[in-house]
Scaffold this motif. Structure first.
Motif, PDB file in Angstrom:
ATOM      1  N   THR A 122       6.695   5.251 -13.639  1.00  0.00           N
ATOM      2  CA  THR A 122       6.302   6.262 -12.664  1.00  0.00           C
ATOM      3  C   THR A 122       4.773   6.290 -12.660  1.00  0.00           C
ATOM      4  OG1 THR A 122       6.154   8.133 -14.199  1.00  0.00           O
ATOM      5  CG2 THR A 122       8.345   7.629 -13.293  1.00  0.00           C
ATOM      6  N   PRO A 123       4.146   6.981 -11.714  1.00  0.00           N
ATOM      7  CA  PRO A 123       2.680   7.050 -11.750  1.00  0.00           C
ATOM      8  C   PRO A 123       2.139   7.667 -13.036  1.00  0.00           C
ATOM      9  CG  PRO A 123       3.486   7.701  -9.593  1.00  0.00           C
ATOM     10  CD  PRO A 123       4.693   7.571 -10.474  1.00  0.00           C
ATOM     11  N   ALA A 177      -0.916   0.813 -10.177  1.00  0.00           N
ATOM     12  CA  ALA A 177      -1.013   1.734 -11.308  1.00  0.00           C
ATOM     13  C   ALA A 177      -0.656   1.050 -12.630  1.00  0.00           C
ATOM     14  CB  ALA A 177      -0.104   2.938 -11.078  1.00  0.00           C
ATOM     15  N   GLN A 184       7.207   6.308  -6.355  1.00  0.00           N
ATOM     16  CA  GLN A 184       7.377   7.233  -7.464  1.00  0.00           C
ATOM     17  C   GLN A 184       8.138   6.662  -8.648  1.00  0.00           C
ATOM     18  OE1 GLN A 184       5.784  10.222  -7.644  1.00  0.00           O
ATOM     19  NE2 GLN A 184       4.854   9.371  -5.796  1.00  0.00           N
ATOM     20  N   GLY A 243       4.704  -1.756  -4.239  1.00  0.00           N
ATOM     21  CA  GLY A 243       3.857  -0.704  -3.703  1.00  0.00           C
ATOM     22  C   GLY A 243       2.598  -0.534  -4.538  1.00  0.00           C
ATOM     23  N   ARG A 244       2.113   0.683  -4.584  1.00  0.00           N
ATOM     24  CA  ARG A 244       0.938   0.990  -5.394  1.00  0.00           C
ATOM     25  C   ARG A 244       1.288   1.208  -6.859  1.00  0.00           C
ATOM     26  NH1 ARG A 244      -1.797   5.766  -1.688  1.00  0.00           N
ATOM     27  NH2 ARG A 244      -1.923   4.595   0.291  1.00  0.00           N
ATOM     28  N   LEU A 245       2.585   1.173  -7.166  1.00  0.00           N
ATOM     29  CA  LEU A 245       3.014   1.535  -8.518  1.00  0.00           C
ATOM     30  C   LEU A 245       2.843   0.397  -9.513  1.00  0.00           C
ATOM     31  CD1 LEU A 245       4.280   3.666 -10.355  1.00  0.00           C
ATOM     32  CD2 LEU A 245       6.538   2.808  -9.668  1.00  0.00           C
ATOM     33  N   ASP A 305       0.808  -1.221   0.000  1.00  0.00           N
ATOM     34  CA  ASP A 305       0.000   0.000   0.000  1.00  0.00           C
ATOM     35  C   ASP A 305       0.839   1.269   0.000  1.00  0.00           C
ATOM     36  OD1 ASP A 305       1.014  -0.259   2.525  1.00  0.00           O
ATOM     37  OD2 ASP A 305      -0.867   0.135   3.582  1.00  0.00           O
ATOM     38  N   PRO A 312       2.895   4.429  -1.365  1.00  0.00           N
ATOM     39  CA  PRO A 312       3.021   5.242  -2.580  1.00  0.00           C
ATOM     40  C   PRO A 312       4.464   5.199  -3.077  1.00  0.00           C
ATOM     41  CG  PRO A 312       2.894   6.647  -0.642  1.00  0.00           C
ATOM     42  CD  PRO A 312       2.673   5.253  -0.157  1.00  0.00           C
TER      43      PRO A 312
END
Length: 520
Positions: free
Chosen positions: A481-482, A359, A139, A295-297, A135, A137
């Motif tokens: 990247t996001p 993402a 980059q 992660g969230r990426l 979870d 964030p």
């Protein structure tokens, strides 16, 4: 299916391996080792937010026939003044004196240094990392992807530049070794004959690990893996033998031994061996496919396209192996029961896509995904060993991407020894159909291609691809990247020269939320 005595022996090895992950100090006596046993280096893999697998295999003369107790350390600094974890593990003779340590309790999203010790000897220091928490964030993620490194075809010079590119991890997409005895115009010889036995496979892996550039890349960061055919035999499909080298009386047994050697030389968890050997006992084989989050990426999904597949359809002459086929002359070409992944893995993948939640959805598998027509003009000729030969299975994967609304699908592949960049289409029979993702199929580290002069004609025949290149060996570098994905294709100037330079062939960009590849 492996013979019952082999199954029992392998299950015993699995139990032994699982029981030696963490041992109390002085749990076993340490034999005297006269020569440096760490000539094959170290490696790491299977990173999570709190753990990573540390690997080595002892080699050289003077090793005992019994297990060797290793000490290991993982530290926050290269001088090992801040030890994060340490312990002992056994290098079992039955597993080629390899060791797979699962270092636990580590901090998420950070780099570490690690080493092994045996008697007075210390291994080279490796560098590894954990991934961010699911979870968290994030980059940036930088992945290098590579495949197909045939010893005879050249030097592994590409890894020198890859190390300078400093990826967070390497995704290796198959054909780590080749089973051939030699090659025409070989740059260097692997020695020996065809790779058929467990000792043969072990020797071939050990040879590859002596390459200085490959070994240094293993020391630089963790690796993630799938395999293709040459880890066993060219063009094998499931339990059907392939098309190269002498026939063996029991191909499933050969395959099981090749899988064992792959485990012995790959930094994957001991639980993979336990599950795998239990699977061998029941006829299910060795499960290596899986999912890891960054992660969230990014959600990283690694598939096995070789072990569970149906035999190739309509190979010329009725033989095993692969060939180019006119699908209109192949009655089973679109048979929905034929599979590339096996139905169990297909269901697993659909479930993972439905819950991905990152993402970017990154799917690593061993070969070219998009349709590649070899026939200029009217008519069609397709290669039956790739996804083209399993069109119904490819359609089911595309449907899963659409139905799950997986976020920003990116497919990575290898196998074909050429660079192909393009769009994953909803329906390859309708060029105007929607793009549901993007594809980057990479060239080889060294393995040669055939007829590179035809690449322009083939690219024009397949407009869902935007770029194809066959003159260089190399790898790809994907930075997420996001907001976007940027992919750089690296090419080796001349793999026949050990000190060859490496240049940039092309760069591409994909914006988040828009499955369109743009050259930059």
């Amino acid at each position: 299916m492996a013979h019952s005595c082999d199954r029992r022996r392998l299950l015993q090895l699995a139990a032994a391996a699982a029981s030696t992950l963490w041992l109390p100090r002085h749990a076993w006596s340490q034999p005297r080792i006269a020569d440096n046993p760490f000539t094959l280096g170290v490696a790491s893999g299977s990173p999570t937010a709190t753990s990573v697998v540390l690997w080595t295999r002892l080699a050289g003369s003077g090793l005992p026939r019994d297990a060797v107790t290793l000490r290991w350390e993982i530290a926050e600094d290269e001088a090992f003044t801040r030890i994060a974890q340490s312990g002992q593990a056994q290098a079992l003779a039955e597993l080629a004196h390899s060791a797979h340590v699962e270092a636990q309790g580590l901090a998420p999203d950070r780099w570490y240094f690690y080493r092994f010790m045996a008697g007075p000897w210390a291994s080279p220091v490796g560098r590894t990392r954990t991934f961010p928490a699911d979870d968290a964030p994030v980059q940036r993620l930088r992945l290098a992807y590579a495949s197909c490194q045939r010893w005879e075809h050249g030097w592994f010079s590409a890894y020198r530049q890859m190390r300078a590119d400093a990826p967070d991890a390497v995704v290796f997409l198959g054909d780590y070794i080749y089973e051939y005895p030699t090659a025409v115009n070989a740059v260097r010889s692997p020695g020996g004959s065809w790779v058929l036995s467990l000792d043969d496979y072990r020797a071939r892996y050990a040879l590859y690990r002596t390459d200085a550039d490959l070994q240094a890349m293993h020391h630089a960061c963790p690796w993630l893996y799938t395999w293709d055919d040459h880890e066993v035999q060219n063009d094998y499909a499931g339990e059907q033998a392939g098309s190269a080298g002498p026939a063996v009386a029991d191909f499933p047994r050969r395959r099981a031994l090749a899988y064992q050697a792959w485990y012995e030389h790959t930094p994957v968890r001991a639980s993979v061996l336990t599950r795998a050997l239990e699977g061998l006992a029941s006829g299910r084989g060795l499960r290596i496919y899986g999912q890891q989050r960054f992660g969230r990426l990014a959600s990283l999904l690694l598939l096995d396209t070789r072990q569970y597949r149906s035999p190739q359809a309509c190979t010329a002459g009725g033989l095993t192996g692969s060939s180019v086929v006119n699908p209109l002359q192949c009655p089973i070409w679109n048979d929905a029961s034929r599979t590339m992944l096996g139905m169990e893995q297909e269901a697993w993948l659909a479930a993972q896509l439905a819950r991905a939640g990152a993402a970017w959805t990154v799917i690593g598998q061993s070969t070219l995904f998009g349709q590649r027509d070899f026939a200029p003009g009217p008519g069609r000729l397709l290669w039956n060993d790739g996804w083209d030969g399993y069109a119904a299975a490819r359609g089911r994967l595309v449907e899963a991407l659409q139905e799950s609304r997986a976020s920003n699908p990116v497919l990575l592949g290898g196998d074909v020894h050429e660079n192909w960049v393009g769009h994953v289409k909803a329906d390859y029979e309708r060029p105007e159909s929607a793009s549901v993702g993007v594809e980057f199929c990479g060239t080889s580290i060294t393995s040669r291609t055939t007829r590179p002069e035809t690449i322009g004609v083939r690219l024009a025949e397949n407009p869902h691809f935007v770029y194809a290149e066959a003159d260089h060996r190399g790898y790809g570098l994907a930075e997420f990247t996001p907001q976007r994905l940027q992919v750089t294709l690296r090419g080796v100037d001349d793999v026949t020269r050990r000190e060859s330079g490496v240049g940039t062939l092309a760069r591409f960009e994909v914006e988040s939320g828009r499955p369109v590849v743009q050259r930059v």
